[in-house]
Design a protein around this motif. Structure first.
Motif, PDB file in Angstrom:
ATOM      1  N   ILE A 129     -70.348  -5.740  19.294  1.00 25.23           N
ATOM      2  CA  ILE A 129     -71.005  -4.810  18.363  1.00 25.23           C
ATOM      3  C   ILE A 129     -71.977  -5.559  17.462  1.00 25.23           C
ATOM      4  CG2 ILE A 129     -70.641  -3.223  16.441  1.00 25.23           C
ATOM      5  CD1 ILE A 129     -67.909  -2.558  17.699  1.00 25.23           C
ATOM      6  N   LEU A 130     -71.542  -6.706  16.915  1.00 26.75           N
ATOM      7  CA  LEU A 130     -72.411  -7.466  16.019  1.00 26.75           C
ATOM      8  C   LEU A 130     -73.688  -7.910  16.729  1.00 26.75           C
ATOM      9  CD1 LEU A 130     -69.782  -9.636  14.111  1.00 26.75           C
ATOM     10  CD2 LEU A 130     -71.067  -7.666  13.250  1.00 26.75           C
ATOM     11  N   ALA A 131     -73.585  -8.192  18.027  1.00 24.64           N
ATOM     12  CA  ALA A 131     -74.770  -8.595  18.788  1.00 24.64           C
ATOM     13  C   ALA A 131     -75.732  -7.436  19.005  1.00 24.64           C
ATOM     14  CB  ALA A 131     -74.348  -9.180  20.134  1.00 24.64           C
ATOM     15  N   ALA A 132     -75.232  -6.197  18.884  1.00 17.59           N
ATOM     16  CA  ALA A 132     -76.057  -5.024  19.179  1.00 17.59           C
ATOM     17  C   ALA A 132     -76.468  -4.242  17.932  1.00 17.59           C
ATOM     18  CB  ALA A 132     -75.292  -4.092  20.126  1.00 17.59           C
ATOM     19  N   VAL A 133     -76.023  -4.656  16.762  1.00 18.19           N
ATOM     20  CA  VAL A 133     -76.344  -3.933  15.531  1.00 18.19           C
ATOM     21  C   VAL A 133     -77.848  -3.996  15.267  1.00 18.19           C
ATOM     22  CG1 VAL A 133     -76.123  -4.015  13.015  1.00 18.19           C
ATOM     23  CG2 VAL A 133     -74.093  -4.179  14.453  1.00 18.19           C
ATOM     24  N   PRO A 134     -78.467  -2.884  14.918  1.00 17.35           N
ATOM     25  CA  PRO A 134     -79.917  -2.892  14.676  1.00 17.35           C
ATOM     26  C   PRO A 134     -80.286  -3.699  13.433  1.00 17.35           C
ATOM     27  CG  PRO A 134     -78.966  -0.772  14.078  1.00 17.35           C
ATOM     28  CD  PRO A 134     -77.892  -1.532  14.782  1.00 17.35           C
ATOM     29  N   ASP A 135     -81.481  -4.220  13.435  1.00 24.25           N
ATOM     30  CA  ASP A 135     -81.975  -4.975  12.279  1.00 24.25           C
ATOM     31  C   ASP A 135     -81.959  -4.081  11.042  1.00 24.25           C
ATOM     32  OD1 ASP A 135     -82.417  -7.126  13.922  1.00 24.25           O
ATOM     33  OD2 ASP A 135     -84.545  -6.686  14.235  1.00 24.25           O
ATOM     34  N   GLY A 136     -81.646  -4.702   9.913  1.00 26.21           N
ATOM     35  CA  GLY A 136     -81.665  -3.969   8.655  1.00 26.21           C
ATOM     36  C   GLY A 136     -80.334  -3.374   8.259  1.00 26.21           C
ATOM     37  N   LEU A 137     -79.341  -3.440   9.150  1.00 28.63           N
ATOM     38  CA  LEU A 137     -78.013  -2.913   8.830  1.00 28.63           C
ATOM     39  C   LEU A 137     -77.073  -4.082   8.561  1.00 28.63           C
ATOM     40  CD1 LEU A 137     -76.115  -0.489   8.539  1.00 28.63           C
ATOM     41  CD2 LEU A 137     -75.625  -0.673  10.993  1.00 28.63           C
ATOM     42  N   ALA A 138     -76.559  -4.185   7.341  1.00 27.80           N
ATOM     43  CA  ALA A 138     -75.616  -5.236   6.970  1.00 27.80           C
ATOM     44  C   ALA A 138     -74.198  -4.764   7.278  1.00 27.80           C
ATOM     45  CB  ALA A 138     -75.754  -5.580   5.490  1.00 27.80           C
ATOM     46  N   VAL A 139     -73.457  -5.575   8.024  1.00 26.21           N
ATOM     47  CA  VAL A 139     -72.130  -5.187   8.480  1.00 26.21           C
ATOM     48  C   VAL A 139     -71.090  -6.165   7.938  1.00 26.21           C
ATOM     49  CG1 VAL A 139     -70.662  -4.774  10.490  1.00 26.21           C
ATOM     50  CG2 VAL A 139     -73.090  -4.183  10.585  1.00 26.21           C
ATOM     51  N   GLU A 144     -68.033  12.150  27.684  1.00 27.18           N
ATOM     52  CA  GLU A 144     -68.845  12.945  26.774  1.00 27.18           C
ATOM     53  C   GLU A 144     -69.242  12.131  25.552  1.00 27.18           C
ATOM     54  OE1 GLU A 144     -70.787  16.203  24.880  1.00 27.18           O
ATOM     55  OE2 GLU A 144     -70.322  15.684  26.959  1.00 27.18           O
ATOM     56  N   ALA A 145     -68.309  11.370  25.005  1.00 25.70           N
ATOM     57  CA  ALA A 145     -68.618  10.547  23.832  1.00 25.70           C
ATOM     58  C   ALA A 145     -69.731   9.549  24.139  1.00 25.70           C
ATOM     59  CB  ALA A 145     -67.361   9.824  23.358  1.00 25.70           C
ATOM     60  N   LEU A 146     -69.622   8.871  25.277  1.00 27.53           N
ATOM     61  CA  LEU A 146     -70.626   7.867  25.619  1.00 27.53           C
ATOM     62  C   LEU A 146     -71.957   8.514  25.986  1.00 27.53           C
ATOM     63  CD1 LEU A 146     -68.542   5.197  27.573  1.00 27.53           C
ATOM     64  CD2 LEU A 146     -69.293   5.180  25.183  1.00 27.53           C
ATOM     65  N   HIS A 147     -71.919   9.670  26.633  1.00 25.17           N
ATOM     66  CA  HIS A 147     -73.171  10.377  26.906  1.00 25.17           C
ATOM     67  C   HIS A 147     -73.892  10.695  25.599  1.00 25.17           C
ATOM     68  CE1 HIS A 147     -71.679  11.929  31.086  1.00 25.17           C
ATOM     69  NE2 HIS A 147     -72.154  10.701  31.148  1.00 25.17           N
ATOM     70  N   ARG A 148     -73.157  11.152  24.614  1.00 28.66           N
ATOM     71  CA  ARG A 148     -73.770  11.464  23.327  1.00 28.66           C
ATOM     72  C   ARG A 148     -74.341  10.220  22.653  1.00 28.66           C
ATOM     73  NH1 ARG A 148     -70.070  15.790  20.031  1.00 28.66           N
ATOM     74  NH2 ARG A 148     -69.379  17.073  21.764  1.00 28.66           N
ATOM     75  N   LEU A 149     -73.764   9.080  22.958  1.00 29.95           N
ATOM     76  CA  LEU A 149     -74.232   7.828  22.366  1.00 29.95           C
ATOM     77  C   LEU A 149     -75.226   7.099  23.266  1.00 29.95           C
ATOM     78  CD1 LEU A 149     -70.842   6.647  20.863  1.00 29.95           C
ATOM     79  CD2 LEU A 149     -72.856   7.423  19.590  1.00 29.95           C
ATOM     80  N   GLY A 150     -75.711   7.784  24.286  1.00 32.70           N
ATOM     81  CA  GLY A 150     -76.803   7.244  25.081  1.00 32.70           C
ATOM     82  C   GLY A 150     -76.399   6.449  26.300  1.00 32.70           C
ATOM     83  N   VAL A 151     -75.132   6.483  26.697  1.00 36.36           N
ATOM     84  CA  VAL A 151     -74.702   5.750  27.886  1.00 36.36           C
ATOM     85  C   VAL A 151     -74.653   6.715  29.068  1.00 36.36           C
ATOM     86  CG1 VAL A 151     -72.857   4.408  28.967  1.00 36.36           C
ATOM     87  CG2 VAL A 151     -73.374   4.107  26.533  1.00 36.36           C
ATOM     88  N   SER A 152     -75.475   6.459  30.069  1.00 38.57           N
ATOM     89  CA  SER A 152     -75.573   7.345  31.215  1.00 38.57           C
ATOM     90  C   SER A 152     -75.530   6.532  32.498  1.00 38.57           C
ATOM     91  CB  SER A 152     -76.880   8.154  31.151  1.00 38.57           C
ATOM     92  OG  SER A 152     -77.127   8.808  32.376  1.00 38.57           O
ATOM     93  N   ALA A 206     -69.800  -1.744  23.787  1.00 36.91           N
ATOM     94  CA  ALA A 206     -70.010  -2.263  22.434  1.00 36.91           C
ATOM     95  C   ALA A 206     -71.332  -1.768  21.855  1.00 36.91           C
ATOM     96  CB  ALA A 206     -69.965  -3.790  22.442  1.00 36.91           C
ATOM     97  N   ALA A 207     -72.361  -1.678  22.694  1.00 39.14           N
ATOM     98  CA  ALA A 207     -73.660  -1.195  22.222  1.00 39.14           C
ATOM     99  C   ALA A 207     -73.561   0.254  21.771  1.00 39.14           C
ATOM    100  CB  ALA A 207     -74.704  -1.342  23.324  1.00 39.14           C
ATOM    101  N   ALA A 208     -72.768   1.056  22.478  1.00 41.91           N
ATOM    102  CA  ALA A 208     -72.593   2.449  22.079  1.00 41.91           C
ATOM    103  C   ALA A 208     -71.872   2.542  20.735  1.00 41.91           C
ATOM    104  CB  ALA A 208     -71.822   3.211  23.157  1.00 41.91           C
ATOM    105  N   VAL A 209     -70.858   1.698  20.547  1.00 40.39           N
ATOM    106  CA  VAL A 209     -70.146   1.701  19.266  1.00 40.39           C
ATOM    107  C   VAL A 209     -71.078   1.227  18.149  1.00 40.39           C
ATOM    108  CG1 VAL A 209     -68.151   0.823  18.003  1.00 40.39           C
ATOM    109  CG2 VAL A 209     -67.936   1.338  20.435  1.00 40.39           C
ATOM    110  N   ALA A 210     -71.966   0.284  18.453  1.00 39.45           N
ATOM    111  CA  ALA A 210     -72.946  -0.156  17.459  1.00 39.45           C
ATOM    112  C   ALA A 210     -73.849   1.003  17.049  1.00 39.45           C
ATOM    113  CB  ALA A 210     -73.779  -1.312  18.013  1.00 39.45           C
ATOM    114  N   ARG A 211     -74.237   1.866  18.001  1.00 36.45           N
ATOM    115  CA  ARG A 211     -75.043   3.042  17.664  1.00 36.45           C
ATOM    116  C   ARG A 211     -74.250   3.995  16.771  1.00 36.45           C
ATOM    117  NH1 ARG A 211     -75.854   3.390  23.479  1.00 36.45           N
ATOM    118  NH2 ARG A 211     -77.511   1.943  24.046  1.00 36.45           N
ATOM    119  N   LEU A 212     -72.961   4.152  17.086  1.00 39.13           N
ATOM    120  CA  LEU A 212     -72.131   5.019  16.258  1.00 39.13           C
ATOM    121  C   LEU A 212     -71.989   4.445  14.847  1.00 39.13           C
ATOM    122  CD1 LEU A 212     -70.375   7.536  16.118  1.00 39.13           C
ATOM    123  CD2 LEU A 212     -68.450   6.151  16.944  1.00 39.13           C
TER     124      LEU A 212
END
Length: 389
Positions: A91-101, A273-281, A56-62
């Motif tokens: 995802i909602l728990a991981a959305v960065p501050d300042g982004l309205a969803v 590959e998708a998750l690696h690009r989104l910072g999941v390692s 979910a955190a990776a999808v929040a980054r996307l």
């Protein structure tokens, strides 16, 4: 093609045979259907969503990256096949501050109690929104027809009864035959194909609801040059794989021909590959951290284990992501591997191609917003199979 009794829950076969698409629609989404049960998909199998909050955190980054490309700090998030809202909540728990969803859950089952009140529960994706549409293991639960090639070389629909016994039906003709010829040509007597045309239409219609943004479908999949000769239809119940019996007692799922679903400009890549690009390692933390900050080391080690499961070869890492941009500026559908360098991203080399482009594929025409078969009550629930309950 002899009948193959598989044992219905009541031990009876009191209904005539129908095509698999009709039988699965009734078993999964009809009255008392499998996906309308109170326990939800998580009561029977795990998806990447259930495996780790890192997904979910990776999808929040996307989502944040999509908003950046759109040049806005207010964005829609549409979860197609939302299950009980687990992914949206994460995802909602991981959305960065300042982004309205503006979150939307698209699901046939009733809204679960206690869900975040910000989430709008609906049976069809909202039209004309801009943002991220995400369908995690939705397409594999869109019912489809099966075809089997007889000794005469003719592909016929497979008919099935509620107990799972089968018999050959009429020859495949019309648009279904055209789909088979293009995407899953018969491979000889006794071989099977799963006619993915309803999934192509469903995906094209889902993408069409986006005004601008990114649409992503995640599923276990195959491509034209590597179709399984006997198909992939199977069942799951209580964390175990079971025979696919369309009596409402189990999940019915089949792998997705995602290359057939792809619209012009899409990319197809492995989940690792998708998750690696989104910072999941799955990279382990340095051992020195155990000395300087033991608690942080333990947390990082646990996260690395979860990331390893999400990206594992032969497991969730082999899932494919179909990434479709809609009116997005810039080059490419997906962030490159440097998008989140501080998250430990690194390029993955997997069993699947990293970035398959489909620039020449024609869009699949749909009827209305979604296929007629899916219209009455919404959409299938989120669910991946075979990882245990």
């Amino acid at each position: 093609m002899p009948g193959r009794p598989r044992g219905a829950r009541d031990g009876r076969c009191d209904a005539g045979p129908v095509r698999w698409r009709t039988a699965a629609e009734r078993a999964l989404y009809g009255p008392d259907g499998f996906y309308l049960r109170p326990e939800g998909p998580a009561g029977h199998f795990r998806t990447s969503v259930h495996a780790s909050p890192l997904f979910a955190a990776a999808v929040a980054r996307l989502l944040a990256l999509t908003a950046e490309r759109l040049g806005t700090d207010e964005v829609a998030l549409v979860d197609v096949g939302a299950g009980r809202g687990e992914l949206l909540s994460g995802i909602l728990a991981a959305v960065p501050d300042g982004l309205a969803v503006r979150p939307y859950a698209v699901e046939r089952a009733p809204r679960p109690a206690g869900l975040d009140p910000r989430i709008e529960w609906c049976t069809e994706p909202p039209a004309g929104v801009s943002g991220l549409l995400f369908a995690n293991e939705w397409l594999d639960n869109i019912p489809l027809d099966l075809a089997e090639t007889g000794s005469d070389g003719v592909a016929r629909y497979v008919l099935v009864r509620p107990d799972g016994s089968e018999e050959p039906g009429e020859p495949v003709e019309g648009p279904d035959a055209e789909w088979l010829a293009r995407w899953w040509p018969p491979a000889g007597p006794g071989t099977r194909a799963e006619i993915g045309r309803p999934r192509d239409e469903a995906w094209a219609a889902a993408v069409a609801t986006l005004e601008r943004g990114l649409a992503v479908a995640v599923d276990y999949a195959h491509v034209r040059d590597a179709r399984p000769p006997f198909g992939t239809l199977t069942g799951f119940r209580a964390g175990r794989e079971v025979p696919p019996v369309p009596d409402g007692g189990c999940d019915l799922t089949a792998h997705v021909a995602l290359d057939a679903c792809a619209l012009p400009g899409a990319e197809l890549l492995a989940q690792r590959e998708a998750l690696h690009r989104l910072g999941v390692s799955g990279e382990r933390p340095p051992l020195s951290l155990a000395t300087t900050d033991p608690a942080a080391y333990v947390r990082a080690l646990g996260a690395a284990g979860e990331a390893a499961e999400l990206t594992a070869r032969g497991g969730l890492g082999d899932f494919r992501w179909l990434v479709q941009p809609v009116g997005l500026p810039g080059q490419g559908a997906f962030p490159d591997q440097e998008a989140f360098p501080d998250q430990g991203a690194f390029p993955g080399q997997g069993a699947f191609p990293d970035q398959e482009a489909f620039p020449d594929q024609e869009a699949v025409p749909g009827q209305g917003a979604f296929p007629a078969q899916e219209a009455p009550g919404g959409f299938p629930a989120d669910g991946a199979r075979g990882r245990g309950a």
